[in-house]
Design a protein around this motif. Structure first.
Motif, PDB file in Angstrom:
ATOM      1  N   PHE A   1      60.983 -99.968-122.263  1.00 49.02           N
ATOM      2  CA  PHE A   1      60.860 -98.521-122.208  1.00 49.02           C
ATOM      3  C   PHE A   1      59.430 -98.088-121.938  1.00 49.02           C
ATOM      4  O   PHE A   1      59.168 -96.935-121.683  1.00 49.02           O
ATOM      5  N   ASP A   2      58.483 -98.994-122.088  1.00 52.38           N
ATOM      6  CA  ASP A   2      57.078 -98.721-121.859  1.00 52.38           C
ATOM      7  C   ASP A   2      56.646 -97.476-122.620  1.00 52.38           C
ATOM      8  O   ASP A   2      56.778 -97.411-123.828  1.00 52.38           O
ATOM      9  N   ASP A   3      56.151 -96.453-121.931  1.00 50.39           N
ATOM     10  CA  ASP A   3      55.592 -95.297-122.623  1.00 50.39           C
ATOM     11  C   ASP A   3      56.635 -94.479-123.366  1.00 50.39           C
ATOM     12  O   ASP A   3      56.301 -93.654-124.214  1.00 50.39           O
ATOM     13  N   GLU A   4      57.925 -94.677-123.039  1.00 53.38           N
ATOM     14  CA  GLU A   4      58.962 -93.938-123.761  1.00 53.38           C
ATOM     15  C   GLU A   4      59.205 -94.531-125.146  1.00 53.38           C
ATOM     16  O   GLU A   4      59.751 -93.877-126.022  1.00 53.38           O
ATOM     17  N   SER A   5      58.817 -95.796-125.344  1.00 51.69           N
ATOM     18  CA  SER A   5      59.125 -96.469-126.597  1.00 51.69           C
ATOM     19  C   SER A   5      58.298 -95.891-127.731  1.00 51.69           C
ATOM     20  O   SER A   5      57.086 -95.788-127.644  1.00 51.69           O
ATOM     21  N   LYS A   6      58.966 -95.509-128.805  1.00 49.54           N
ATOM     22  CA  LYS A   6      58.265 -94.926-129.939  1.00 49.54           C
ATOM     23  C   LYS A   6      58.343 -95.807-131.182  1.00 49.54           C
ATOM     24  O   LYS A   6      57.570 -95.626-132.108  1.00 49.54           O
ATOM     25  N   LEU A   7      59.254 -96.735-131.223  1.00 52.88           N
ATOM     26  CA  LEU A   7      59.419 -97.510-132.443  1.00 52.88           C
ATOM     27  C   LEU A   7      58.153 -98.270-132.795  1.00 52.88           C
ATOM     28  O   LEU A   7      57.674 -98.232-133.919  1.00 52.88           O
ATOM     29  N   PHE A   8      57.583 -98.961-131.836  1.00 50.93           N
ATOM     30  CA  PHE A   8      56.391 -99.740-132.113  1.00 50.93           C
ATOM     31  C   PHE A   8      55.120 -98.914-132.003  1.00 50.93           C
ATOM     32  O   PHE A   8      54.098 -99.244-132.575  1.00 50.93           O
ATOM     33  N   ARG A   9      55.178 -97.830-131.237  1.00 48.95           N
ATOM     34  CA  ARG A   9      53.982 -97.015-131.107  1.00 48.95           C
ATOM     35  C   ARG A   9      53.674 -96.243-132.389  1.00 48.95           C
ATOM     36  O   ARG A   9      52.524 -95.954-132.689  1.00 48.95           O
ATOM     37  N   GLN A  10      54.725 -95.902-133.132  1.00 46.88           N
ATOM     38  CA  GLN A  10      54.531 -95.149-134.363  1.00 46.88           C
ATOM     39  C   GLN A  10      53.702 -93.888-134.124  1.00 46.88           C
ATOM     40  O   GLN A  10      52.974 -93.428-134.995  1.00 46.88           O
ATOM     41  N   TYR A  11      53.805 -93.353-132.903  1.00 43.35           N
ATOM     42  CA  TYR A  11      53.138 -92.104-132.532  1.00 43.35           C
ATOM     43  C   TYR A  11      51.610 -92.192-132.646  1.00 43.35           C
ATOM     44  O   TYR A  11      50.939 -91.200-132.827  1.00 43.35           O
ATOM     45  N   ARG A  12      51.082 -93.400-132.559  1.00 44.43           N
ATOM     46  CA  ARG A  12      49.634 -93.570-132.702  1.00 44.43           C
ATOM     47  C   ARG A  12      48.994 -94.021-131.389  1.00 44.43           C
ATOM     48  O   ARG A  12      47.809 -94.296-131.354  1.00 44.43           O
ATOM     49  N   GLY A  13      49.771 -94.101-130.347  1.00 45.78           N
ATOM     50  CA  GLY A  13      49.201 -94.508-129.070  1.00 45.78           C
ATOM     51  C   GLY A  13      49.026 -96.002-128.930  1.00 45.78           C
ATOM     52  O   GLY A  13      48.429 -96.473-127.955  1.00 45.78           O
ATOM     53  N   CYS A  14      49.513 -96.772-129.901  1.00 40.46           N
ATOM     54  CA  CYS A  14      49.419 -98.226-129.819  1.00 40.46           C
ATOM     55  C   CYS A  14      50.718 -98.816-130.353  1.00 40.46           C
ATOM     56  O   CYS A  14      51.505 -98.135-131.009  1.00 40.46           O
ATOM     57  N   PHE A  15      50.926-100.090-130.088  1.00 34.82           N
ATOM     58  CA  PHE A  15      52.162-100.750-130.507  1.00 34.82           C
ATOM     59  C   PHE A  15      51.949-101.466-131.836  1.00 34.82           C
ATOM     60  O   PHE A  15      51.028-102.263-131.983  1.00 34.82           O
ATOM     61  N   ASP A  16      52.830-101.160-132.790  1.00 36.53           N
ATOM     62  CA  ASP A  16      52.687-101.682-134.141  1.00 36.53           C
ATOM     63  C   ASP A  16      53.868-102.604-134.446  1.00 36.53           C
ATOM     64  O   ASP A  16      54.945-102.144-134.799  1.00 36.53           O
ATOM     65  N   PHE A  17      53.650-103.900-134.310  1.00 33.99           N
ATOM     66  CA  PHE A  17      54.711-104.873-134.550  1.00 33.99           C
ATOM     67  C   PHE A  17      54.747-105.222-136.036  1.00 33.99           C
ATOM     68  O   PHE A  17      54.455-106.342-136.439  1.00 33.99           O
ATOM     69  N   ASP A  18      55.102-104.239-136.826  1.00 41.18           N
ATOM     70  CA  ASP A  18      55.158-104.416-138.277  1.00 41.18           C
ATOM     71  C   ASP A  18      56.611-104.571-138.707  1.00 41.18           C
ATOM     72  O   ASP A  18      57.404-103.629-138.604  1.00 41.18           O
ATOM     73  N   TYR A  19      56.954-105.728-139.192  1.00 40.33           N
ATOM     74  CA  TYR A  19      58.337-106.052-139.529  1.00 40.33           C
ATOM     75  C   TYR A  19      58.896-105.116-140.598  1.00 40.33           C
ATOM     76  O   TYR A  19      60.028-104.650-140.498  1.00 40.33           O
TER      77      TYR A  19
END
Length: 473
Positions: free
Chosen positions: A305-323
């Protein structure tokens, strides 16, 4: 919010529907990804039928309301009833304009589109309370359909009508199983891309993805994929490598990529685009993806989804791979219902345990067991999952159900076909495998891209249905 994928679904899931746990696999997701003609039932209001909460416990008196849509535009007396069965998603007022609609029109049929319990608006109890989900199962869903059919047929209008059930992905399972368990209510079933064999460690899924890229992609593509994933694996082994990877992949600074489960989420995310191309892409999509990978001077792989993906971005502009955050997102979301079904009935865990795939072995089956216990409690462990899968295969007879007047349809590039019926069970339970077709593609229609093989397969499906319901006889 878009969840990243762990292809679990069939479907359509998926089924945890395409990437992570195959949520969304099946008809609903296809219509999002492709521009297809659909019949819009814009003048049809939601219909509701009262269902028992537990069809198998006479002491349980609670009931709930199940949603369905009906279309009687082409109906004439003695015409058949077509039930397009919903799966692990919310039904909409759009249905395929392919052979479902054509059959309805050509045979003067009535069409009903049913919604599965615990999805969409058909919610018996709060889905975020684990104990409430004990009433969510394929067994209960089949009983819901049986009650719907009995109710429809109780009207003098439909009492002589033949019943045809049609479904794709997990719903494809349901229609085949309706014919198996309720043969007195169902005359004909069309099971599209149905993974009727439950399996815990579904390593064959990524084997098929690899095979698709090997066969359809240009020379060197699979080697490049292997190189990229081996590089990820090496970078994640050292502090310097992790810092480099964080910069390349825009991973949040405070994400702890030394944690095993966070690393596993990262690999799940990177594999997802390959899964989607194999499950829902065309041969051209795979070729184009290979060229993008091979022509790029950077190791970055575009996200699903690239920029559409919100799960990992957590609305912070970066990807958060937090289990832990991932588990909490699922707990609070609508797809917790499908997670429950795969953890208790189907498995479908798409692991990297096979050596016949290029993605390294960083998504083991234990990852999925941990997701199940993380979501639903310690009792939903490996033994619970394995027992559920065994019970499912025993109850529904796996790849050898004793059914007639069921046609099983699969696309030969679809990874879910590895759990489907691809050889004739009998002359009255044939299998149709469509060359270069994706998951549930037969249910849809796009005159600009339909191949001759796809057109011929749909024609054959319609011919079988009409024969079995005695139309024109």
């Amino acid at each position: 919010m878009h969840y990243f994928y762990i292809i679990f679904l069939l479907n359509v899931g998926g089924i945890f529907g395409f990437g992570l746990f195959s949520f969304d696999h099946g008809y609903r997701h296809i219509t999002k990804l492709h521009t297809y003609n659909v019949t819009i039932l814009d003048s049809k209001e939601d219909q509701w039928i009262e269902q028992r909460l537990d069809h198998f416990d006479p002491n349980e008196k609670r009931t709930w309301k199940m949603r369905y849509i009906e279309d009687l535009d082409y109906w004439k007396p003695n015409g058949p009833i077509y039930i397009f069965v919903g799966g692990e998603y919310s039904i909409s007022d759009a249905i395929p304009i392919g052979y479902t609609h054509e059959l309805q029109k050509e045979t003067n049929g009535a069409l009903f589109y049913s919604e599965h319990r615990y999805y969409g608006k058909s919610i018996p109890l709060d889905i975020h309370v684990t104990d409430n989900l004990k009433y969510l199962s394929s067994h209960q869903a089949l009983a819901d359909l049986a009650h719907l059919i009995k109710t429809i047929k109780s009207s003098s209008t439909f009492e002589t009508s033949k019943v045809v059930v049609i479904g794709g992905s997990y719903a494809g399972n349901l229609v085949a199983w309706m014919k198996l368990k309720y043969p007195n209510l169902v005359d004909v079933a069309v099971a599209s891309s149905a993974p009727v064999l439950a399996k815990v460690d579904f390593f064959e899924y990524l084997e098929k993805v690899s095979e698709d890229y090997q066969k359809l992609g240009p020379s060197g593509c699979l080697d490049k994929i292997t190189e990229i994933f081996q590089r990820y694996e090496q970078l994640l082994k050292t502090a310097d490598g992790i810092e480099k990877l964080k910069k390349e992949e825009n991973i949040c600074d405070d994400t702890d990529m030394t944690k095993l489960e966070n690393k596993q989420l990262f690999f799940v995310d990177k594999i997802a685009i390959f899964q989607m191309n194999a499950q829902y892409g065309t041969p051209d999509d795979i070729v184009n993806h290979c060229h993008q990978i091979m022509d790029s001077s950077t190791p970055y792989l575009k996200r699903l989804f690239d920029d559409e993906s919100k799960l990992f971005r957590q609305y912070r502009g970066c990807f958060d791979f937090d289990y832990n955050k991932f588990i909490n997102e699922i707990k609070g979301g609508t797809m917790v219902s499908w997670f429950y079904q795969v953890c208790t009935e189907f498995g479908y865990f798409q692991t990297t345990t096979s050596v016949k795939q290029p993605f390294t072995n960083n998504v083991p089956v234990n990852f999925y067991y941990n997701v199940c216990t993380g979501l639903f409690g310690s009792e939903f462990d490996e033994k619970r999952v394995e027992r559920g899968v065994e019970n499912t295969n025993n109850f529904y007879e796996g790849l050898s159900p004793n059914v007639t007047m069921v046609v099983f349809v699969n696309g030969d590039i679809d990874p879910w076909s590895r759990l489907g019926i691809v050889n004739d069970l009998s002359s009255d339970a044939p299998a149709i495998v469509i060359p270069k077709a994706f998951h549930c593609e037969d249910l849809l229609h796009d005159a600009s891209t339909d191949t001759d093989e796809l057109i011929a397969a749909r024609k054959n499906i319609k011919k079988l249905v009409k024969k079995w319901i005695g139309f024109g006889a």
